[in-house]
Write a protein that holds these residues in place. Sequence first.
Motif, PDB file in Angstrom:
ATOM      1  N   GLY A  74       0.849  -1.189   0.000  1.00 36.53           N
ATOM      2  CA  GLY A  74       0.000   0.000   0.000  1.00 36.53           C
ATOM      3  C   GLY A  74       0.882   1.236   0.000  1.00 36.53           C
ATOM      4  O   GLY A  74       2.084   1.167   0.318  1.00 36.53           O
ATOM      5  N   SER A  75       0.309   2.385  -0.412  1.00 40.35           N
ATOM      6  CA  SER A  75       1.146   3.592  -0.408  1.00 40.35           C
ATOM      7  C   SER A  75       1.402   4.064   1.025  1.00 40.35           C
ATOM      8  O   SER A  75       2.307   4.855   1.265  1.00 40.35           O
ATOM      9  N   GLN A  76       0.631   3.549   1.995  1.00 42.84           N
ATOM     10  CA  GLN A  76       0.924   3.906   3.387  1.00 42.84           C
ATOM     11  C   GLN A  76       2.315   3.411   3.788  1.00 42.84           C
ATOM     12  O   GLN A  76       3.047   4.112   4.475  1.00 42.84           O
TER      13      GLN A  76
ATOM     14  N   LEU B  43       4.867   5.769   2.545  1.00 41.58           N
ATOM     15  CA  LEU B  43       5.008   6.941   3.425  1.00 41.58           C
ATOM     16  C   LEU B  43       5.907   6.606   4.610  1.00 41.58           C
ATOM     17  O   LEU B  43       6.792   7.385   4.988  1.00 41.58           O
TER      18      LEU B  43
ATOM     19  N   TYR C  36      -3.644  14.733   5.473  1.00 41.97           N
ATOM     20  CA  TYR C  36      -3.984  13.308   5.472  1.00 41.97           C
ATOM     21  C   TYR C  36      -3.339  12.712   6.729  1.00 41.97           C
ATOM     22  O   TYR C  36      -2.105  12.691   6.840  1.00 41.97           O
TER      23      TYR C  36
ATOM     24  N   VAL D 238      -1.003  16.075  -1.224  1.00 42.86           N
ATOM     25  CA  VAL D 238      -1.838  15.163  -2.014  1.00 42.86           C
ATOM     26  C   VAL D 238      -2.299  16.009  -3.194  1.00 42.86           C
ATOM     27  O   VAL D 238      -3.200  16.835  -3.068  1.00 42.86           O
TER      28      VAL D 238
ATOM     29  N   ASN E  18      -7.205  14.358   0.105  1.00 39.84           N
ATOM     30  CA  ASN E  18      -7.831  13.795   1.294  1.00 39.84           C
ATOM     31  C   ASN E  18      -7.289  14.585   2.477  1.00 39.84           C
ATOM     32  O   ASN E  18      -6.093  14.518   2.726  1.00 39.84           O
TER      33      ASN E  18
ATOM     34  N   ASP F  10       1.766  12.541  -2.889  1.00 39.85           N
ATOM     35  CA  ASP F  10       1.009  11.351  -2.488  1.00 39.85           C
ATOM     36  C   ASP F  10      -0.265  11.327  -3.348  1.00 39.85           C
ATOM     37  O   ASP F  10      -1.155  12.146  -3.158  1.00 39.85           O
TER      38      ASP F  10
ATOM     39  N   PRO G 195      -2.933   8.794  -4.520  1.00 36.33           N
ATOM     40  CA  PRO G 195      -3.717   7.566  -4.735  1.00 36.33           C
ATOM     41  C   PRO G 195      -5.019   7.796  -5.511  1.00 36.33           C
ATOM     42  O   PRO G 195      -5.673   6.838  -5.904  1.00 36.33           O
ATOM     43  N   TYR G 196      -5.410   9.087  -5.724  1.00 35.06           N
ATOM     44  CA  TYR G 196      -6.730   9.373  -6.311  1.00 35.06           C
ATOM     45  C   TYR G 196      -6.674   9.910  -7.732  1.00 35.06           C
ATOM     46  O   TYR G 196      -7.719  10.235  -8.308  1.00 35.06           O
TER      47      TYR G 196
ATOM     48  N   SER H 274      -1.125   4.069  -5.860  1.00 34.87           N
ATOM     49  CA  SER H 274      -1.767   2.966  -5.153  1.00 34.87           C
ATOM     50  C   SER H 274      -2.800   2.267  -6.028  1.00 34.87           C
ATOM     51  O   SER H 274      -3.465   2.905  -6.852  1.00 34.87           O
TER      52      SER H 274
ATOM     53  N   SER I 234      -5.181   0.748  -4.399  1.00 32.64           N
ATOM     54  CA  SER I 234      -6.294   0.588  -3.444  1.00 32.64           C
ATOM     55  C   SER I 234      -7.595   1.188  -3.939  1.00 32.64           C
ATOM     56  O   SER I 234      -8.659   0.616  -3.741  1.00 32.64           O
ATOM     57  N   LYS I 235      -7.545   2.374  -4.544  1.00 35.31           N
ATOM     58  CA  LYS I 235      -8.789   3.070  -4.892  1.00 35.31           C
ATOM     59  C   LYS I 235      -9.297   2.679  -6.267  1.00 35.31           C
ATOM     60  O   LYS I 235     -10.446   2.945  -6.601  1.00 35.31           O
TER      61      LYS I 235
ATOM     62  N   ARG J  94      -3.085  -4.634  -1.192  1.00 33.14           N
ATOM     63  CA  ARG J  94      -1.951  -3.941  -0.554  1.00 33.14           C
ATOM     64  C   ARG J  94      -0.822  -3.732  -1.575  1.00 33.14           C
ATOM     65  O   ARG J  94       0.341  -4.116  -1.337  1.00 33.14           O
TER      66      ARG J  94
HETATM   67  N1  PMP Z   1      -2.339   8.571   0.919  1.00 31.92           N
HETATM   68  C1  PMP Z   1      -3.562   9.105   0.970  1.00 31.92           C
HETATM   69  C2  PMP Z   1      -3.731  10.557   0.678  1.00 31.92           C
HETATM   70  C3  PMP Z   1      -4.669   8.322   1.298  1.00 31.92           C
HETATM   71  O1  PMP Z   1      -5.893   8.881   1.337  1.00 31.92           O
HETATM   72  C4  PMP Z   1      -4.476   6.935   1.566  1.00 31.92           C
HETATM   73  C5  PMP Z   1      -5.640   6.022   1.926  1.00 31.92           C
HETATM   74  N2  PMP Z   1      -6.527   6.504   2.841  1.00 31.92           N
HETATM   75  C6  PMP Z   1      -3.175   6.421   1.501  1.00 31.92           C
HETATM   76  C7  PMP Z   1      -2.131   7.261   1.162  1.00 31.92           C
HETATM   77  C8  PMP Z   1      -2.858   4.993   1.802  1.00 31.92           C
HETATM   78  O2  PMP Z   1      -3.528   4.092   0.972  1.00 31.92           O
HETATM   79  P1  PMP Z   1      -3.014   2.654   0.622  1.00 31.92           P
HETATM   80  O3  PMP Z   1      -1.993   2.258   1.670  1.00 31.92           O
HETATM   81  O4  PMP Z   1      -4.210   1.768   0.679  1.00 31.92           O
HETATM   82  O5  PMP Z   1      -2.401   2.727  -0.740  1.00 31.92           O
END
Ligand code: PMP
Length: 395
Positions: free
Chosen positions: A103-105, A108, A129, A174, A179, A207, A209-210, A233, A235-236, A243
């Motif tokens: 995940g991009s988390q 980070l 965020y 972001v 976010n 960052d 992801p959107y 990411s 994820s979205k 992940r």
């Molecule tokens: N960066 C931002 C701005 C996010 O909103 C999120 C998810 N809430 C993430 C990173 C992390 O997402 P993920 O680890 O699922 O890629």
Amino acid sequence: MSSSALPPLSVRASAITGSAIRDLLTLTARPDILSLAGGLPSPDVMPHSTIREVTHRILSGSTAALQYAETTGVRRLRDVIAARESALVRDEVPPTSVVVTHGSQQALSLLASVLVDPGDVVVVDRPVYPGALQAFQAVGARIESVPVDADGTDTDALARLLESGVRPRAVHTVSNFHNPRGGVLSVGRRRALVDLAERYGFWVVDDDPYGDVWFDAPPPGPIASDRVIRLGSASKILAPSLRVGWLTAPRPVCDAVERIKQSADLCGSSLTQLVAADLLADEPWLRQHLDDVRAVYSARAEVLVGALRGELGPAIEVDAARGGMFLWVRFTDGTDTSALLPAALDRGVAYVPGRAFDPAGGDELGTALRACFATSSEDELREAVRRLAAAHEAR
Ligand code: PMP
């Protein structure tokens, strides 16, 4: 069990605070609550059957998907990400500049360790965020912040901060469909941010992801610069449980991230990385899938904005969503959204109060709230706003 005190934890571990939002989400998981609080992509747009078929095909073909992967990620996926990033930045991003993360988390978190020494300044957005704030706080960063509005991070405010002598190691933003603020960094501010990074010598952590979840038009492209580290990411656009996230950065950053990732998890999941690679590489399928995601989310966003304006009228300000998953609702009548939350929960609706996104922990964002339009159906969104308006009316 021994009755003596447990051995101590590290100073750093004791200083880490939990996410207020994660705590709130436990509360709002009650079945009678309509939640605008989470940031959950909708299961209605997750490509469930395609993921099942691709997974089956990958596992039928060979056992490679069950093996350890390279720390930096499965090469096939890095190739796909490198090609997508090259198209976005209109410059060549080689696969060796890509690290796939959990995940991009995780990107980070790894970047925070690689870029920041305890006491170094990191500048974040206000509202921020919270996951980024946590990652930088966990490595002992000193946090400064600048406002973010519908056009993204206020680079004039950042310039003033820099002129006042603050010397950050990194600036987190972001850029697309922020976010929680929902804005898009304008072309002028993209340029200004890179100019400031070059002039003052800091890293920009973009960052993103959107970026693929746009409604009427794609956001402006990122600006190619060796000061910018980009995060993406799956994820979205596919599913968060894969992940699969990634970062693209100059080689020395990737090498350092690789070393620290080895110590964190050796490597990510070969299986989910191969699934993501197949889906992201299948251009006709991806185009159709993203069209579907955009159609569902933009319709929901329109319903939520319309309901908020209809039910709460002059008490609020909210911008129409241009993409992403969130609206940032500002009460102009002084409503304290933290104080309103218990009454809202009593009436069966949840949201995240603005204070949860304040890196300084002050009251400046106390009359705002974040509402997610992605997870709930259109009918649920209308009903959630009716409940919110009733709680507001009764306050
Ligand atoms: N960066 C931002 C701005 C996010 O909103 C999120 C998810 N809430 C993430 C990173 C992390 O997402 P993920 O680890 O699922 O890629």
